[in-house]
Design a protein around this motif. Structure first.
Motif, short mmCIF file in Angstrom:
data_model
loop_
_atom_site.label_atom_id
_atom_site.label_comp_id
_atom_site.label_asym_id
_atom_site.label_seq_id
_atom_site.Cartn_x
_atom_site.Cartn_y
_atom_site.Cartn_z
N THR A 35 0.83 -1.20 0.00
CA THR A 35 0.00 0.00 0.00
C THR A 35 0.86 1.25 0.00
O THR A 35 2.04 1.22 0.37
CB THR A 35 -0.92 0.03 1.23
N ILE A 36 0.24 2.34 -0.40
CA ILE A 36 0.90 3.64 -0.41
C ILE A 36 0.43 4.40 0.82
O ILE A 36 -0.77 4.62 1.00
CB ILE A 36 0.55 4.41 -1.70
N PRO A 37 1.33 4.79 1.72
CA PRO A 37 0.92 5.47 2.95
C PRO A 37 0.36 6.86 2.67
O PRO A 37 0.70 7.50 1.68
CB PRO A 37 2.21 5.53 3.77
N ALA A 38 -0.51 7.33 3.55
CA ALA A 38 -1.09 8.67 3.41
C ALA A 38 -0.10 9.72 3.91
O ALA A 38 0.54 9.53 4.94
CB ALA A 38 -2.38 8.75 4.21
N PRO A 39 0.03 10.84 3.20
CA PRO A 39 0.96 11.89 3.64
C PRO A 39 0.41 12.75 4.77
O PRO A 39 1.16 13.43 5.45
CB PRO A 39 1.15 12.73 2.37
N GLY A 40 -0.91 12.71 4.98
CA GLY A 40 -1.52 13.55 6.00
C GLY A 40 -1.41 12.97 7.39
O GLY A 40 -0.87 11.88 7.60
#
Length: 228
Positions: A35-40
């Motif tokens: 998965t691609i982690p959230a930047p927020g």
């Protein structure tokens, strides 16, 4: 666990004997999809209010866009069961009762929430100016997140006897082009309403990825249209 270890060892032996590249095999052995982690900021265990705003010109062309984005964005956040999101209908009622609101944190205080996410649609169009023979969507959304939290002392401990303060935790933009592969001809049978709904879905998904992780394959846009 022992059976899995035996199977893995056996597979490694087969790969070694056949001379195959082992990387694709180990990809499928991973317990979870990458998965691609959230930047927020992390919203885990938090109560969140979602506010949306659309410019007057865009609202005139697409009535109801504010509420539609709020519903879809909220639905996306709820896919993470560790986040509590205030019902969009309750937020809409709050907005009707506060038509002159300017500080998003006011909504967080009234709903006793930890975070407020403010989505401001600065651009939303389904056709490029001067080219009315094709459908080409584009959008630009200003994304901000504010946290309500008690101030902390020099040691980082919350001072719970003092009122909560609003802290800016995230500020970014999401620019969307749909479809990325190129425009859709007007004679393709895709109606403007169906195209607008699909663009809104893509925009909502991409905005939510600022706060929740997503699978790598989600980046590939779904260009199937529901003509209802």
């Amino acid at each position: 666990m022992r059976r899995a270890a035996v199977l893995t060892t056996a597979l490694v032996g087969i790969i070694a004997l056949t001379g195959c590249d082992p990387r694709p095999f180990f990809y499928f052995l991973q317990p979870f999809e990458p998965t691609i982690p959230a930047p927020g900021p992390s919203l885990k265990g938090k109560k969140v209010v979602v506010l949306t705003h659309v410019t007057a010109t865009t609202q005139a062309h697409f009535p109801g866009l504010e509420r539609d984005l709020a519903r879809q964005f909220t639905s996306n956040l709820r896919k993470s069961k560790k986040v509590t999101v205030v019902e969009p209908e309750k937020v809409a009622t709050w907005i009707e009762g506060h038509p002159q609101w300017t500080d998003p944190s006011d909504a967080a205080r009234d709903f006793e929430a930890d975070f407020v996410i403010f989505l401001e649609i600065e651009q939303f169009q389904i056709q490029e100016p001067g080219d009315l023979n094709v459908l080409q969507g584009s959008a630009k959304v200003h994304i901000q997140a504010f946290e309500l939290a008690h101030p902390k002392n020099s040691k980082g401990k919350e001072l719970k006897d003092q009122p909560k303060e609003s802290l800016s935790k995230y500020d970014d933009y999401q620019e969307t082009t749909f479809p990325v592969r190129g425009p859709v001809p007007m004679d393709s049978g895709i109606g403007q309403a169906a195209f607008k709904n699909k663009l809104l879905q893509v925009v909502s998904n991409e905005c939510s990825w600022h706060f929740i992780e997503h699978a790598q394959e989600d980046v590939v846009q779904d260009v199937r249209f529901n003509q209802r």
